[in-house]
Enzyme design. Sequence first.
Site, PDB file in Angstrom:
ATOM      1  N   TYR A 143       0.859  -1.186   0.000  1.00  0.00           N
ATOM      2  CA  TYR A 143       0.000   0.000   0.000  1.00  0.00           C
ATOM      3  C   TYR A 143       0.892   1.232   0.000  1.00  0.00           C
ATOM      4  CZ  TYR A 143      -3.587   3.331   1.616  1.00  0.00           C
ATOM      5  OH  TYR A 143      -4.451   4.388   1.736  1.00  0.00           O
ATOM      6  N   ASP A 238       9.371   2.951  -0.474  1.00  0.00           N
ATOM      7  CA  ASP A 238       8.337   3.594   0.323  1.00  0.00           C
ATOM      8  C   ASP A 238       8.647   3.287   1.782  1.00  0.00           C
ATOM      9  OD1 ASP A 238       6.149   4.276   1.793  1.00  0.00           O
ATOM     10  OD2 ASP A 238       4.671   3.370   0.466  1.00  0.00           O
ATOM     11  N   LYS A 266       4.319   9.080   8.618  1.00  0.00           N
ATOM     12  CA  LYS A 266       4.178   8.510   9.959  1.00  0.00           C
ATOM     13  C   LYS A 266       5.186   9.077  10.966  1.00  0.00           C
ATOM     14  CE  LYS A 266       1.867   4.510   8.010  1.00  0.00           C
ATOM     15  NZ  LYS A 266       0.481   4.413   8.406  1.00  0.00           N
TER      16      LYS A 266
HETATM   17  C1  LIG Z   1       3.839   2.017   3.288  1.00  0.00           C
HETATM   18  C2  LIG Z   1       2.813   3.115   3.227  1.00  0.00           C
HETATM   19  N1  LIG Z   1       2.895   4.035   2.259  1.00  0.00           N
HETATM   20  C3  LIG Z   1       2.011   5.059   2.182  1.00  0.00           C
HETATM   21  C4  LIG Z   1       0.988   5.175   3.081  1.00  0.00           C
HETATM   22  C5  LIG Z   1       0.025   6.315   2.979  1.00  0.00           C
HETATM   23  O1  LIG Z   1       0.248   7.211   4.026  1.00  0.00           O
HETATM   24  P1  LIG Z   1      -0.928   8.195   4.521  1.00  0.00           P
HETATM   25  O2  LIG Z   1      -1.965   7.341   5.156  1.00  0.00           O
HETATM   26  O3  LIG Z   1      -0.219   9.117   5.463  1.00  0.00           O
HETATM   27  O4  LIG Z   1      -1.428   8.923   3.326  1.00  0.00           O
HETATM   28  C6  LIG Z   1       0.865   4.232   4.104  1.00  0.00           C
HETATM   29  C7  LIG Z   1      -0.241   4.327   5.081  1.00  0.00           C
HETATM   30  O5  LIG Z   1      -0.532   3.435   5.821  1.00  0.00           O
HETATM   31  C8  LIG Z   1       1.794   3.176   4.170  1.00  0.00           C
HETATM   32  O6  LIG Z   1       1.716   2.245   5.118  1.00  0.00           O
END
Ligand SMILES: Cc1ncc(COP(=O)(O)O)c(C=O)c1O
Length: 428
Positions: A143, A238, A266
């Site tokens: 994700y 990511d 985060k």
């Molecule tokens: C690995 C990863 N990338 C991107 C995101 C997206 O972040 P946000 O919820 O702050 O938009 C998340 C959210 O859980 C994530 O776990």
Amino acid sequence: MFHNSQLLFERAQRFIPGGVNSPVRAFKSVGGTPVFMQRAQGAYLFDEDGNHYIDYIASWGPMILGHAYEPVVQAVREHVLTATSFGAPTALEIEMAELIISMTSNVDLIRMVNSGTEACMSAVRLARGYTGRNKIIKFEGCYHGHADAFLVKAGSGLATFNIQTVPGVTPGVAADTLTAPYNDLEAVRELVAAHPDSIAAIIIEPVAGNMGCILPESGFLEGLRQICDEAGIVFILDEVMTGFRLAPGGAQERLGIEADLVTYGKVIGAGLPVGAFGGKKAIMEHISPLGKVYQAGTLSGNPLAMIAGYTLLKTLKEDPSIYSSLEQKTLYLKKGLTEALEHSGVPFQVNQLGSMISVHFSKTPVVDFATSAASDVELFKRFFHELLKRGVYLPPSAFESWFLNNALSLEDLDKTIEAVRQSLKAIA
Ligand SMILES: Cc1ncc(COP(=O)(O)O)c(C=O)c1O
């Protein structure tokens, strides 16, 4: 036990779609009423009914030192009096950028945004603008936020609700997102061979956390790095979950791998809305206003978010013992969980790295989305609710990593292990 939460949930559903502002919070995949929280302190959450919980989601990652960490609270308190937003540059943004760059080996320039979604979406646009190519490769069950390009075979909430294709994502966008199973280098090689000179970026969670916790097999990330180098593809890690969590320099440091672009979220905001993307100068200088790849944000670099994140990251940089302490606690929990699960006789897998850990109820090792999805989700639901009753708050989904925070004491961990034992007995 959840009377007030039930009343609040009924009221919330009248005004907010599904009663929540982010889908997994609705408890739909585990059933029951979502618990409405009132406050949080250290390792604990306190709900609207006077119950308290040992917290294993840490706001889905950010609260690595626990809730209401005093230096962060103090810094935000002081800064709120100077301004909540300028929409103009500040010295604090430079300090934040310098600090992040000093914690990573391959980030020359960094741009702040407001969420992990924005960070990943912007990194992909940059990779496309830089390479002049359209397609990206992502991995099934990973994700990267809710931007259109990522909502193809995605993990997290989409896995939780078994959503395969998302209405609203145009076929054109979906066609530019190619997917491969996690840990399957051969599948990536085939995709790259089938789409010569068309792939702008490979984006991956270096340790996946959105299909439970899944570790990269030895040589997998290195193999991707090599494929990217050979085919002129931008390699994007990511690190929204893993950044500043697995080590001060994130998964890149922990696993000894270097990306071309990295995305953060985060922990970088200490619980305030922050994300960032950064990387090599040769790529990053294509971002506006230096280059033509446009990217902007009214609240980007917001002073309150910056001071919160800066205060937390500085602590993490200056005291690396935090990471060994977190890891020891997680290993202690893993040992206790494993013993309790073995004793119960249910088939299980515990995957863990650093302070990320999860349990899948499965006989076979969980190494990708298919093996994660094959685990016993019904059993997880019951496990989740038995633990909730006993004051342990897990992510309300079988497809999410648990996050430990350093405010957890050994006593909390022992209580959790005992609650796990009792919960397994109850669902046997
Ligand atoms: C690995 C990863 N990338 C991107 C995101 C997206 O972040 P946000 O919820 O702050 O938009 C998340 C959210 O859980 C994530 O776990």
